[in-house]
Design an enzyme around this catalytic site. Structure first.
Site, PDB file in Angstrom:
ATOM      1  N   GLU A  52     -11.184   3.500   6.167  1.00  0.00           N
ATOM      2  CA  GLU A  52     -10.144   4.437   6.622  1.00  0.00           C
ATOM      3  C   GLU A  52     -10.884   5.567   7.346  1.00  0.00           C
ATOM      4  O   GLU A  52     -10.891   5.612   8.570  1.00  0.00           O
ATOM      5  CB  GLU A  52      -9.345   4.969   5.419  1.00  0.00           C
ATOM      6  CG  GLU A  52      -8.269   5.985   5.780  1.00  0.00           C
ATOM      7  CD  GLU A  52      -7.600   6.636   4.544  1.00  0.00           C
ATOM      8  OE1 GLU A  52      -8.183   6.601   3.439  1.00  0.00           O
ATOM      9  OE2 GLU A  52      -6.497   7.204   4.721  1.00  0.00           O
TER      10      GLU A  52
ATOM     11  N   ASP B  38       1.819   4.109   2.701  1.00  0.00           N
ATOM     12  CA  ASP B  38       0.748   4.903   2.083  1.00  0.00           C
ATOM     13  C   ASP B  38       1.315   6.043   1.224  1.00  0.00           C
ATOM     14  O   ASP B  38       1.420   5.905   0.010  1.00  0.00           O
ATOM     15  CB  ASP B  38      -0.201   5.435   3.170  1.00  0.00           C
ATOM     16  CG  ASP B  38      -1.596   5.764   2.643  1.00  0.00           C
ATOM     17  OD1 ASP B  38      -1.864   5.526   1.449  1.00  0.00           O
ATOM     18  OD2 ASP B  38      -2.427   6.250   3.440  1.00  0.00           O
ATOM     19  N   ASP B  39       1.631   7.179   1.850  1.00  0.00           N
ATOM     20  CA  ASP B  39       2.174   8.344   1.141  1.00  0.00           C
ATOM     21  C   ASP B  39       3.367   8.851   1.950  1.00  0.00           C
ATOM     22  O   ASP B  39       3.272   9.865   2.656  1.00  0.00           O
ATOM     23  CB  ASP B  39       1.087   9.427   1.027  1.00  0.00           C
ATOM     24  CG  ASP B  39      -0.137   8.925   0.287  1.00  0.00           C
ATOM     25  OD1 ASP B  39      -0.060   8.821  -0.956  1.00  0.00           O
ATOM     26  OD2 ASP B  39      -1.139   8.587   0.939  1.00  0.00           O
TER      27      ASP B  39
ATOM     28  N   HIS C 193      -9.553   0.865  -1.127  1.00  0.00           N
ATOM     29  CA  HIS C 193      -9.468   1.578   0.142  1.00  0.00           C
ATOM     30  C   HIS C 193     -10.868   1.526   0.764  1.00  0.00           C
ATOM     31  O   HIS C 193     -11.857   1.879   0.108  1.00  0.00           O
ATOM     32  CB  HIS C 193      -9.098   3.042  -0.081  1.00  0.00           C
ATOM     33  CG  HIS C 193      -7.648   3.286  -0.360  1.00  0.00           C
ATOM     34  ND1 HIS C 193      -6.962   2.670  -1.373  1.00  0.00           N
ATOM     35  CD2 HIS C 193      -6.756   4.110   0.263  1.00  0.00           C
ATOM     36  CE1 HIS C 193      -5.705   3.101  -1.352  1.00  0.00           C
ATOM     37  NE2 HIS C 193      -5.553   3.971  -0.384  1.00  0.00           N
TER      38      HIS C 193
ATOM     39  N   HIS D 212       1.250   4.834  -2.598  1.00  0.00           N
ATOM     40  CA  HIS D 212       0.830   5.590  -3.788  1.00  0.00           C
ATOM     41  C   HIS D 212       2.070   6.253  -4.365  1.00  0.00           C
ATOM     42  O   HIS D 212       2.729   7.018  -3.635  1.00  0.00           O
ATOM     43  CB  HIS D 212      -0.198   6.659  -3.411  1.00  0.00           C
ATOM     44  CG  HIS D 212      -1.419   6.107  -2.745  1.00  0.00           C
ATOM     45  ND1 HIS D 212      -2.597   5.905  -3.425  1.00  0.00           N
ATOM     46  CD2 HIS D 212      -1.637   5.690  -1.474  1.00  0.00           C
ATOM     47  CE1 HIS D 212      -3.496   5.399  -2.586  1.00  0.00           C
ATOM     48  NE2 HIS D 212      -2.944   5.251  -1.406  1.00  0.00           N
TER      49      HIS D 212
ATOM     50  N   HIS E 196       0.858  -1.195   0.000  1.00  0.00           N
ATOM     51  CA  HIS E 196       0.000   0.000   0.000  1.00  0.00           C
ATOM     52  C   HIS E 196       0.884   1.232   0.000  1.00  0.00           C
ATOM     53  O   HIS E 196       1.281   1.742   1.053  1.00  0.00           O
ATOM     54  CB  HIS E 196      -0.922  -0.040   1.227  1.00  0.00           C
ATOM     55  CG  HIS E 196      -1.917   1.087   1.283  1.00  0.00           C
ATOM     56  ND1 HIS E 196      -3.072   1.014   2.043  1.00  0.00           N
ATOM     57  CD2 HIS E 196      -1.942   2.294   0.685  1.00  0.00           C
ATOM     58  CE1 HIS E 196      -3.757   2.128   1.899  1.00  0.00           C
ATOM     59  NE2 HIS E 196      -3.082   2.934   1.095  1.00  0.00           N
TER      60      HIS E 196
HETATM   61  N1  ADE Z   1      -4.734   8.607  -2.050  1.00  0.00           N
HETATM   62  C1  ADE Z   1      -3.487   8.676  -1.577  1.00  0.00           C
HETATM   63  N2  ADE Z   1      -3.464   8.350  -0.275  1.00  0.00           N
HETATM   64  C2  ADE Z   1      -4.737   8.035   0.070  1.00  0.00           C
HETATM   65  C3  ADE Z   1      -5.350   7.609   1.266  1.00  0.00           C
HETATM   66  N3  ADE Z   1      -4.671   7.439   2.410  1.00  0.00           N
HETATM   67  N4  ADE Z   1      -6.683   7.405   1.260  1.00  0.00           N
HETATM   68  C4  ADE Z   1      -7.381   7.596   0.144  1.00  0.00           C
HETATM   69  N5  ADE Z   1      -6.850   7.998  -1.004  1.00  0.00           N
HETATM   70  C5  ADE Z   1      -5.529   8.216  -1.042  1.00  0.00           C
HETATM   71 ZN    ZN Z   2      -3.739   4.743   0.419  1.00  0.00          ZN
END
Ligand code: ADE
Ligand code: ZN
Length: 338
Positions: free
Chosen positions: A204, A282-283, A201, A23, A21
């Protein structure tokens, strides 16, 4: 033979693991963002890297997405996407990631006039460079943006047809609230008819019911985040029984205020329920770190033993779409560190 890890934390950081996971747009570090802006003759809406860094004080998912989409504007050329991918794979490799399944959001780029061909050629060139330089195996997962329409997702899916050999699965991301999985039932029916696996997703910021919808209506084989599953005991039992993996992103959840602190995270409850959870970044450029930064933060909060960390490593390999022979080897390599 290198010595065995002296602590559970050292085991977790060194063991081979899969990141499931992440991006690719979320790996855009401030220095690369400014480099690409200069290269492409663009102006970021921040004076310098420090000002961009200071803007990463998020209140919820949407406040993050606003910045994430704004920064993605510097990604214009095939080379930009290749550089982004290669930079991520270098970092992942340094953290013991041997296999990464990487999301990309093509609608973010095609809506700005960047051709799908540039996105795909750049990302796949970066994957090849990462395999050659670092030995990291990769898969690419195309995510549809759920705040956009079903028609937009269908148009994007049609545009990907020439590139399907390089797309290993499809996902669903962006603003979860008020955009339930059922909005995209027909899109994912078509995805499955193409023989591609689905992830989504869910749970969350959205309710546990969105996790159930993603499984039942979209045919998702893994759930990204899924941390609100704890609100539905029957769902918890189902995830454990069917071994549906949750790709959990601890630092992301704290930075987006899904939980006030790591100590309040539902990960211990998910693990105790026998659900195959995995740890992911994630990011990472936005949330304070990559794979091993997440691991160090978890260990500071929960003090897990070697058995739990090895289980999390095994879960990541098991839940991945890696080649079976690679899986056997990585499982054995984790056990050899115990
Ligand atoms: N796009 C990038 N990160 C995300 C996240 N945590 N939740 C939903 N969309 C995303
Ligand atoms: Zn994500």
């Amino acid at each position: 033979m290198p010595p065995l890890p002296r602590s559970a934390l050292e085991l977790a950081c060194r063991m081979p693991k899969a990141e499931l996971h992440v991006h690719i747009e979320g790996t855009l570090e401030p220095d690369l963002a400014f480099t690409l802006a200069r290269r492409n003759g663009l102006q970021l809406p921040f004076a310098d890297e420090a000002a961009l860094q200071a803007a990463k004080n998020f209140t919820d998912l949407q406040s993050f997405l606003d910045l994430y989409y704004a920064c993605a504007d510097v990604l214009r050329t095939e080379q930009d996407f290749a550089d982004l991918m290669e930079a991520y794979l270098a970092r992942a490799h340094a953290d013991g990631v041997v296999h990464a399944e990487i999301f990309f959001d093509p609608q973010t780029h095609t809506a700005r006039g960047v051709p799908m061909a540039s996105v795909m050629a750049g990302l796949t060139a970066g994957q090849r460079a990462g395999a050659r330089r670092f030995g990291v195996k990769t898969r690419l997962i195309l995510c549809f943006l759920r705040h956009l329409s079903e028609d937009d997702a269908f148009a994007t899916l049609r545009e990907t047809e020439p590139y399907l050999a390089n797309i290993d699965g499809f996902g669903l991301d962006s603003a979860e609230r008020d955009h339930p999985p059922h909005k995209f039932v027909r899109v994912f029916e078509r995805v499955r008819s193409l023989g591609k696996p689905v992830v989504a997703h869910a749970g969350e910021e959205g309710p546990a019911a969105y996790i159930t919808e993603a499984l039942d209506l979209l045919g998702a084989v893994r759930i990204d985040h899924g941390v609100r599953a704890v609100e539905d005991p029957a769902l918890m039992a189902r995830l454990a029984r069917d071994r549906v993996a949750l790709t959990v992103c601890p630092l992301s959840n704290v930075r987006l205020r899904v939980f006030p602190e790591l100590a309040q995270h539902t990960l211990p409850a998910l693990i105790a329920a026998g659900i195959p959870v995995t740890i992911n970044s994630d990011d990472p450029a936005y949330f304070g770190g990559y794979m091993n930064d997440n691991i160090r933060a978890l260990q500071a909060a929960f003090h897990w033993d070697r058995e739990i960390w090895a289980r999390l490593g095994h879960n990541s390999i098991e839940a991945s779409w890696a080649d079976p022979a690679d899986k056997v080897r990585w499982h054995a390599e984790i056990d050899a560190l115990l």
